[in-house]
Scaffold this motif. Structure first.
Motif, mmCIF file in Angstrom:
data_model
loop_
_atom_site.group_PDB
_atom_site.id
_atom_site.type_symbol
_atom_site.label_atom_id
_atom_site.label_comp_id
_atom_site.label_asym_id
_atom_site.label_seq_id
_atom_site.Cartn_x
_atom_site.Cartn_y
_atom_site.Cartn_z
ATOM 1 N N LEU A 1 0.824 -1.206 0.000
ATOM 2 C CA LEU A 1 0.000 0.000 0.000
ATOM 3 C C LEU A 1 0.860 1.258 0.000
ATOM 4 C CD1 LEU A 1 -2.863 -0.954 2.509
ATOM 5 C CD2 LEU A 1 -2.968 -0.841 0.011
ATOM 6 N N GLY A 2 1.983 1.194 0.731
ATOM 7 C CA GLY A 2 2.881 2.350 0.738
ATOM 8 C C GLY A 2 3.392 2.668 -0.649
ATOM 9 N N GLY A 3 3.730 1.626 -1.417
ATOM 10 C CA GLY A 3 4.178 1.848 -2.783
ATOM 11 C C GLY A 3 3.090 2.442 -3.662
ATOM 12 N N LEU A 4 1.842 2.021 -3.434
ATOM 13 C CA LEU A 4 0.738 2.509 -4.260
ATOM 14 C C LEU A 4 0.432 3.984 -4.008
ATOM 15 C CD1 LEU A 4 -1.761 -0.505 -4.106
ATOM 16 C CD2 LEU A 4 -0.396 0.233 -6.069
ATOM 17 N N VAL A 5 0.521 4.405 -2.748
ATOM 18 C CA VAL A 5 0.133 5.786 -2.428
ATOM 19 C C VAL A 5 1.318 6.748 -2.412
ATOM 20 C CG1 VAL A 5 -1.782 4.913 -1.048
ATOM 21 C CG2 VAL A 5 0.369 5.512 0.084
ATOM 22 N N ALA A 6 2.530 6.227 -2.608
ATOM 23 C CA ALA A 6 3.714 7.084 -2.484
ATOM 24 C C ALA A 6 3.690 8.244 -3.470
ATOM 25 C CB ALA A 6 4.977 6.247 -2.683
ATOM 26 N N ALA A 7 3.171 7.994 -4.682
ATOM 27 C CA ALA A 7 3.174 9.053 -5.695
ATOM 28 C C ALA A 7 2.133 10.129 -5.415
ATOM 29 C CB ALA A 7 2.935 8.456 -7.079
ATOM 30 N N GLY A 8 1.092 9.803 -4.651
ATOM 31 C CA GLY A 8 0.012 10.754 -4.458
ATOM 32 C C GLY A 8 -0.030 11.405 -3.094
ATOM 33 N N LEU A 9 0.761 10.913 -2.142
ATOM 34 C CA LEU A 9 0.753 11.466 -0.791
ATOM 35 C C LEU A 9 2.148 11.907 -0.394
ATOM 36 C CD1 LEU A 9 -1.482 9.113 1.431
ATOM 37 C CD2 LEU A 9 -1.984 11.443 0.719
ATOM 38 N N SER A 10 2.227 13.006 0.308
ATOM 39 C CA SER A 10 3.511 13.420 0.865
ATOM 40 C C SER A 10 3.849 12.514 2.033
ATOM 41 C CB SER A 10 3.433 14.871 1.338
ATOM 42 O OG SER A 10 2.558 14.970 2.459
ATOM 43 N N PRO A 11 5.134 12.406 2.383
ATOM 44 C CA PRO A 11 5.487 11.594 3.553
ATOM 45 C C PRO A 11 4.753 12.026 4.823
ATOM 46 C CG PRO A 11 7.448 12.107 2.285
ATOM 47 C CD PRO A 11 6.325 12.894 1.667
ATOM 48 N N ALA A 12 4.580 13.329 5.005
ATOM 49 C CA ALA A 12 3.909 13.795 6.217
ATOM 50 C C ALA A 12 2.460 13.327 6.254
ATOM 51 C CB ALA A 12 3.969 15.325 6.291
ATOM 52 N N ALA A 13 1.752 13.445 5.111
ATOM 53 C CA ALA A 13 0.354 13.014 5.069
ATOM 54 C C ALA A 13 0.242 11.502 5.222
ATOM 55 C CB ALA A 13 -0.283 13.464 3.756
ATOM 56 N N HIS A 14 1.161 10.782 4.591
ATOM 57 C CA HIS A 14 1.160 9.320 4.672
ATOM 58 C C HIS A 14 1.343 8.859 6.118
ATOM 59 C CE1 HIS A 14 3.025 5.315 3.005
ATOM 60 N NE2 HIS A 14 1.970 5.119 3.757
ATOM 61 N N LEU A 15 2.344 9.395 6.803
ATOM 62 C CA LEU A 15 2.622 8.986 8.177
ATOM 63 C C LEU A 15 1.511 9.431 9.132
ATOM 64 C CD1 LEU A 15 6.475 9.593 8.365
ATOM 65 C CD2 LEU A 15 5.251 7.453 7.959
ATOM 66 N N LEU A 16 0.920 10.600 8.861
ATOM 67 C CA LEU A 16 -0.192 11.053 9.696
ATOM 68 C C LEU A 16 -1.389 10.120 9.547
ATOM 69 C CD1 LEU A 16 -1.329 13.172 11.624
ATOM 70 C CD2 LEU A 16 -2.071 14.490 9.615
ATOM 71 N N ALA A 17 -1.617 9.648 8.322
ATOM 72 C CA ALA A 17 -2.716 8.693 8.102
ATOM 73 C C ALA A 17 -2.467 7.403 8.870
ATOM 74 C CB ALA A 17 -2.871 8.414 6.609
ATOM 75 N N LEU A 18 -1.210 6.958 8.886
ATOM 76 C CA LEU A 18 -0.875 5.749 9.644
ATOM 77 C C LEU A 18 -1.087 5.961 11.145
ATOM 78 C CD1 LEU A 18 2.348 4.520 7.808
ATOM 79 C CD2 LEU A 18 0.034 3.615 7.631
ATOM 80 N N THR A 19 -0.789 7.163 11.622
ATOM 81 C CA THR A 19 -1.038 7.473 13.029
ATOM 82 C C THR A 19 -2.523 7.357 13.353
ATOM 83 O OG1 THR A 19 0.896 8.875 13.387
ATOM 84 C CG2 THR A 19 -1.035 9.353 14.718
ATOM 85 N N VAL A 20 -3.361 7.902 12.478
ATOM 86 C CA VAL A 20 -4.813 7.844 12.698
ATOM 87 C C VAL A 20 -5.289 6.391 12.702
ATOM 88 C CG1 VAL A 20 -7.059 8.453 11.731
ATOM 89 C CG2 VAL A 20 -5.206 10.141 11.760
ATOM 90 N N VAL A 21 -4.819 5.609 11.734
ATOM 91 C CA VAL A 21 -5.208 4.192 11.678
ATOM 92 C C VAL A 21 -4.753 3.461 12.931
ATOM 93 C CG1 VAL A 21 -4.838 2.025 10.459
ATOM 94 C CG2 VAL A 21 -5.261 4.107 9.157
ATOM 95 N N GLY A 22 -3.510 3.708 13.349
ATOM 96 C CA GLY A 22 -2.996 3.049 14.538
ATOM 97 C C GLY A 22 -3.782 3.393 15.786
ATOM 98 N N LEU A 23 -4.154 4.662 15.936
ATOM 99 C CA LEU A 23 -4.942 5.076 17.102
ATOM 100 C C LEU A 23 -6.345 4.468 17.063
ATOM 101 C CD1 LEU A 23 -3.888 8.829 17.417
ATOM 102 C CD2 LEU A 23 -3.259 6.940 18.931
ATOM 103 N N LEU A 24 -6.932 4.359 15.865
ATOM 104 C CA LEU A 24 -8.251 3.740 15.751
ATOM 105 C C LEU A 24 -8.206 2.260 16.133
ATOM 106 C CD1 LEU A 24 -9.615 5.347 12.446
ATOM 107 C CD2 LEU A 24 -10.452 5.729 14.780
ATOM 108 N N VAL A 25 -7.187 1.558 15.647
ATOM 109 C CA VAL A 25 -7.043 0.142 15.998
ATOM 110 C C VAL A 25 -6.857 -0.021 17.506
ATOM 111 C CG1 VAL A 25 -5.544 -1.883 15.761
ATOM 112 C CG2 VAL A 25 -6.158 -0.543 13.744
ATOM 113 N N THR A 26 -6.038 0.849 18.095
ATOM 114 C CA THR A 26 -5.811 0.779 19.542
ATOM 115 C C THR A 26 -7.089 1.101 20.305
ATOM 116 O OG1 THR A 26 -3.512 1.480 19.190
ATOM 117 C CG2 THR A 26 -4.369 1.618 21.429
ATOM 118 N N ALA A 27 -7.864 2.072 19.801
ATOM 119 C CA ALA A 27 -9.109 2.434 20.467
ATOM 120 C C ALA A 27 -10.133 1.307 20.406
ATOM 121 C CB ALA A 27 -9.693 3.701 19.822
#
Length: 340
Positions: free
Chosen positions: A91-117
């Protein structure tokens, strides 16, 4: 990792898993916000603490669940880990061209917090059984430990024999992780430079290894129930040694790819079995020791291969993966009576 083992004994593995999962999720977004090498180093240090902590806490919780189920399901958890790595990379390879590293990592943070919640309340409502570690009598079975329903205080200090056995299983984990790290960093280079493989074929080398490892772990429970832990360790180490010799010394890229796949199948269940045995012997402290040694092997592998490739050649350097896999098989056989 060592500190996390103590925290699991004090507070229970489930609360520590939730805390480490929250910290890891938050820390994922930080690297893209760093503006200097020193600040990047600090945020990666935070991420490393969280990553090491959640590894020990989750494995400790898994050891307790294995005990409760009385089935050797530890490889299934590690299969999920391998599968997550493959999905994340894809998935990282697929979205790398369309997302900045900051947006990509922030999205992962949101997903991680949702899974933890979502998972956190269940984990906190159902404390893992905490018990005094004990040995088991059947090599094919799961460890049976006397359990209590709430986190306990500091455990009695394990005997010298138990500590030596935990280190022994940690060394087995190290031998496995050495191979994982080596193939992740050097497998594609070997295919491209030594065997003149197309870059796309070379890139497929580690993917094939990871896919074979995932498949091996998905079938690990059935394998353990049929063969037992000792035979699984010995057969896995021997298979990985043969596969890596083929992968390192094969004259063609396709034979090398076959060797990488065989290596993945062989290594698949060694790490989870070793960590599970260490946890059965010494509880969270055993998991922490074995995990620390194991991930030390992942750190040691790539630079060791690099130095050896500089002194000799990359194919010769990669044969050390086969050597350590064979060593894991021998150590596993030598420790066959540890559960008695």
């Amino acid at each position: 990792m060592t500190l996390t083992g103590r925290l699991c004994r004090r507070f229970g593995s489930h609360p520590v898993t939730v805390a480490a999962g929250t910290l890891m999720s938050l820390s994922i977004a930080l690297p893209a916000q760093a503006h200097s090498a020193s600040s990047l180093g600090l945020v990666l240090l935070v991420f490393g603490v969280a990553y090491g902590g959640i590894n020990v806490a989750m494995n400790s919780a898994a050891v307790d669940l294995v005990t409760a189920l009385r089935r050797p399901v530890m490889p299934s958890f590690h299969a999920a880990f391998s599968l997550g790595g493959m999905i994340g990379a894809g998935l990282g390879g697929l979205v790398a061209a369309g997302l900045s590293p900051a947006a990509h990592l922030l999205a992962l943070t949101v997903v991680g917090l949702l899974v933890t919640a979502v998972a956190g309340p269940t984990l906190l409502r159902h404390p893992a059984p905490v018990s005094a570690p004990a040995s088991v009598s059947a090599p094919a079975s799961v460890s049976a430990r006397a359990s209590v329903s709430a986190p306990a205080g500091p455990a009695a200090r394990p005997s010298g024999r138990t500590r030596r056995l935990v280190v022994l299983f940690g060394v087995i984990a190290l031998c496995t992780a050495y191979g994982e790290g080596a193939l992740a960093d050097w497998g594609a280079l070997h295919l491209e430079q030594d065997l003149n493989a197309h870059p796309g074929v070379a890139a497929a080398g580690y993917s094939l290894f990871a896919l074979a490892m995932t498949a091996g772990r998905l079938t690990g429970t059935a394998l353990l129930e049929r063969l037992g832990q000792t035979r699984t360790l010995v057969l896995g180490g021997a298979t990985a040694a043969v596969g890596m010799l083929l992968g390192a010394l094969a004259p063609t890229a396709w034979l090398a790819l076959l060797g990488f796949a065989v290596t993945g199948l062989g290594l698949a269940n060694i790490f989870p079995v070793a960590v599970g045995r260490a946890g059965a012997l010494a509880g969270p402290a055993g998991v922490a020791t074995a995990s620390t040694l194991g991930y030390g092997g992942m750190l040691l592998g790539p630079p060791a291969i690099g130095f050896l490739a500089d002194w000799f050649s990359l194919p010769v350097a990669l044969t050390t993966v086969a050597g350590l896999a064979g060593a894991a098989a021998l150590i596993g056989y030598a420790a066959r009576k540890s559960a008695s």
